[in-house]
Design a protein around this motif. Structure first.
Motif, PDB file in Angstrom:
ATOM      1  N   LYS A  39       0.841  -1.187   0.000  1.00 25.48           N
ATOM      2  CA  LYS A  39       0.000   0.000   0.000  1.00 25.48           C
ATOM      3  C   LYS A  39       0.877   1.236   0.000  1.00 25.48           C
ATOM      4  O   LYS A  39       1.892   1.277   0.684  1.00 25.48           O
ATOM      5  N   PRO A  40       0.484   2.273  -0.730  1.00 21.19           N
ATOM      6  CA  PRO A  40       1.322   3.478  -0.792  1.00 21.19           C
ATOM      7  C   PRO A  40       1.296   4.240   0.523  1.00 21.19           C
ATOM      8  O   PRO A  40       0.366   4.101   1.322  1.00 21.19           O
ATOM      9  N   SER A  41       2.292   5.063   0.723  1.00 25.33           N
ATOM     10  CA  SER A  41       2.266   5.992   1.845  1.00 25.33           C
ATOM     11  C   SER A  41       1.164   7.017   1.599  1.00 25.33           C
ATOM     12  O   SER A  41       0.658   7.158   0.484  1.00 25.33           O
ATOM     13  N   LEU A  42       0.800   7.729   2.642  1.00 27.78           N
ATOM     14  CA  LEU A  42      -0.257   8.734   2.520  1.00 27.78           C
ATOM     15  C   LEU A  42       0.130   9.807   1.503  1.00 27.78           C
ATOM     16  O   LEU A  42      -0.694  10.230   0.677  1.00 27.78           O
ATOM     17  N   VAL A  43       1.372  10.229   1.547  1.00 32.59           N
ATOM     18  CA  VAL A  43       1.799  11.283   0.633  1.00 32.59           C
ATOM     19  C   VAL A  43       1.775  10.790  -0.819  1.00 32.59           C
ATOM     20  O   VAL A  43       1.320  11.500  -1.716  1.00 32.59           O
ATOM     21  N   LEU A  44       2.232   9.569  -1.036  1.00 25.99           N
ATOM     22  CA  LEU A  44       2.209   9.041  -2.397  1.00 25.99           C
ATOM     23  C   LEU A  44       0.772   8.861  -2.889  1.00 25.99           C
ATOM     24  O   LEU A  44       0.463   9.155  -4.044  1.00 25.99           O
ATOM     25  N   ALA A  45      -0.102   8.414  -2.015  1.00 25.48           N
ATOM     26  CA  ALA A  45      -1.522   8.291  -2.385  1.00 25.48           C
ATOM     27  C   ALA A  45      -2.087   9.647  -2.787  1.00 25.48           C
ATOM     28  O   ALA A  45      -2.826   9.761  -3.767  1.00 25.48           O
ATOM     29  N   HIS A  46      -1.713  10.668  -2.060  1.00 24.98           N
ATOM     30  CA  HIS A  46      -2.183  12.020  -2.374  1.00 24.98           C
ATOM     31  C   HIS A  46      -1.660  12.488  -3.723  1.00 24.98           C
ATOM     32  O   HIS A  46      -2.407  13.056  -4.531  1.00 24.98           O
ATOM     33  N   LYS A  47      -0.389  12.230  -3.994  1.00 26.71           N
ATOM     34  CA  LYS A  47       0.183  12.643  -5.278  1.00 26.71           C
ATOM     35  C   LYS A  47      -0.494  11.923  -6.433  1.00 26.71           C
ATOM     36  O   LYS A  47      -0.754  12.511  -7.488  1.00 26.71           O
ATOM     37  N   ALA A  49      -3.555  10.785  -6.458  1.00 28.27           N
ATOM     38  CA  ALA A  49      -4.902  11.352  -6.608  1.00 28.27           C
ATOM     39  C   ALA A  49      -4.846  12.690  -7.339  1.00 28.27           C
ATOM     40  O   ALA A  49      -5.709  12.998  -8.162  1.00 28.27           O
ATOM     41  N   CYS A  54      -8.540  13.225  -8.778  1.00 29.26           N
ATOM     42  CA  CYS A  54      -9.634  12.621  -8.015  1.00 29.26           C
ATOM     43  C   CYS A  54      -9.226  12.627  -6.544  1.00 29.26           C
ATOM     44  O   CYS A  54      -8.151  13.119  -6.203  1.00 29.26           O
ATOM     45  N   THR A  55     -10.068  12.120  -5.677  1.00 28.24           N
ATOM     46  CA  THR A  55      -9.709  12.054  -4.260  1.00 28.24           C
ATOM     47  C   THR A  55      -9.013  10.727  -3.975  1.00 28.24           C
ATOM     48  O   THR A  55      -9.080   9.786  -4.771  1.00 28.24           O
ATOM     49  N   ILE A  56      -8.374  10.668  -2.844  1.00 28.03           N
ATOM     50  CA  ILE A  56      -7.748   9.423  -2.413  1.00 28.03           C
ATOM     51  C   ILE A  56      -8.800   8.322  -2.318  1.00 28.03           C
ATOM     52  O   ILE A  56      -8.572   7.194  -2.744  1.00 28.03           O
ATOM     53  N   GLU A  57      -9.952   8.678  -1.798  1.00 24.38           N
ATOM     54  CA  GLU A  57     -11.021   7.678  -1.654  1.00 24.38           C
ATOM     55  C   GLU A  57     -11.562   7.201  -3.001  1.00 24.38           C
ATOM     56  O   GLU A  57     -12.131   6.110  -3.084  1.00 24.38           O
ATOM     57  N   PHE A  60      -8.594   4.605  -4.130  1.00 25.32           N
ATOM     58  CA  PHE A  60      -8.374   3.408  -3.314  1.00 25.32           C
ATOM     59  C   PHE A  60      -9.689   3.001  -2.670  1.00 25.32           C
ATOM     60  O   PHE A  60     -10.374   3.824  -2.070  1.00 25.32           O
TER      61      PHE A  60
ATOM     62  N   PRO B  40       0.680   9.082   9.126  1.00 24.41           N
ATOM     63  CA  PRO B  40       0.025   7.778   9.244  1.00 24.41           C
ATOM     64  C   PRO B  40       0.076   6.997   7.951  1.00 24.41           C
ATOM     65  O   PRO B  40       0.257   7.573   6.867  1.00 24.41           O
ATOM     66  N   LEU B  42      -1.741   4.863   4.957  1.00 21.12           N
ATOM     67  CA  LEU B  42      -2.972   5.171   4.223  1.00 21.12           C
ATOM     68  C   LEU B  42      -4.192   4.570   4.914  1.00 21.12           C
ATOM     69  O   LEU B  42      -5.240   5.223   5.028  1.00 21.12           O
ATOM     70  N   GLU B  57      -8.558  14.061   2.721  1.00 21.04           N
ATOM     71  CA  GLU B  57      -8.082  15.397   2.345  1.00 21.04           C
ATOM     72  C   GLU B  57      -8.593  16.488   3.300  1.00 21.04           C
ATOM     73  O   GLU B  57      -7.983  17.549   3.408  1.00 21.04           O
ATOM     74  N   PHE B  62      -2.041  18.833   2.774  1.00 19.40           N
ATOM     75  CA  PHE B  62      -0.776  18.570   2.099  1.00 19.40           C
ATOM     76  C   PHE B  62      -0.191  19.870   1.592  1.00 19.40           C
ATOM     77  O   PHE B  62      -0.896  20.714   1.054  1.00 19.40           O
ATOM     78  N   ASN B  67       8.155  14.587   0.933  1.00 21.72           N
ATOM     79  CA  ASN B  67       8.812  13.318   0.620  1.00 21.72           C
ATOM     80  C   ASN B  67       7.770  12.243   0.392  1.00 21.72           C
ATOM     81  O   ASN B  67       6.773  12.198   1.102  1.00 21.72           O
ATOM     82  N   VAL B  68       8.060  11.435  -0.588  1.00 17.15           N
ATOM     83  CA  VAL B  68       7.149  10.384  -1.031  1.00 17.15           C
ATOM     84  C   VAL B  68       6.411   9.749   0.119  1.00 17.15           C
ATOM     85  O   VAL B  68       5.297   9.343   0.027  1.00 17.15           O
TER      86      VAL B  68
END
Lengths: 68, 68
Positions: A39-47, A49, A54-57, A60, B40, B42, B57, B62, B67-68
């Motif tokens: 699973k991606p990190s939160l920051v990577l998920a945000h990037k 999206a 779109c949104t993270i939700e 994923f 945290p 995801l 969000e 953000f 960083n990734v």
DNA sequence: AATATATGTAAAGTACCCTTGACATGAATA
DNA sequence: TATTCATGTCAAGGGTACTTTACATATATT
């Protein structure tokens, strides 16, 4: 957890390499995410999206009781 | 990245311990997240957003080039 | 047949999320 | 004063996200 990364990437006719460059991560990371290896990190998920507008939700799909 | 975890928790009159139990994580984790010691996963971000009835969000702000 | 493009696997290393446990502090209250 | 509650620090360890490098496969094109 499911992800629509591959579908959204193909909608935009991007290759894994192009996506990895846009995100500044390795291509391995894209492969692993698309295949559900982790699973991606939160920051990577945000990037992700943001790139797919779109949104993270939206990107994923969370299912019941996942590990923290 | 900023987080509104503490603000949302207090709006609901929850203690750190109650929140940690609701999430099934340690109280240390809540302390560290609120203090910005780390970001945290995801899945944990998603669970927090669910408890606070908002999107990821809404709960995490953000800022440029993280960083990734 | 040979080359290029897109996707995939494998292995080893680094960084960090999250854990447990022990102990400290400040405010309220008996 | 002593106790309780909420919050905090510190440290050591496990698991995993992400990296790099090297090699493999399928398809298409020359």
């Amino acid at each position: 957890m499911k992800t629509l990364i591959r579908e959204k990437r193909k909608e935009r006719n991007m290759t894994q390499e192009e996506l990895s460059e846009a995100l500044k991560v390795s291509r391995q990371t894209i492969i692993s995410l698309e295949k559900g290896k982790y699973k991606p990190s939160l920051v990577l998920a945000h990037k992700l999206a943001q790139i797919f507008e779109c949104t993270i939700e939206d990107l994923f799909i969370f299912e019941g009781d996942e590990n923290v």
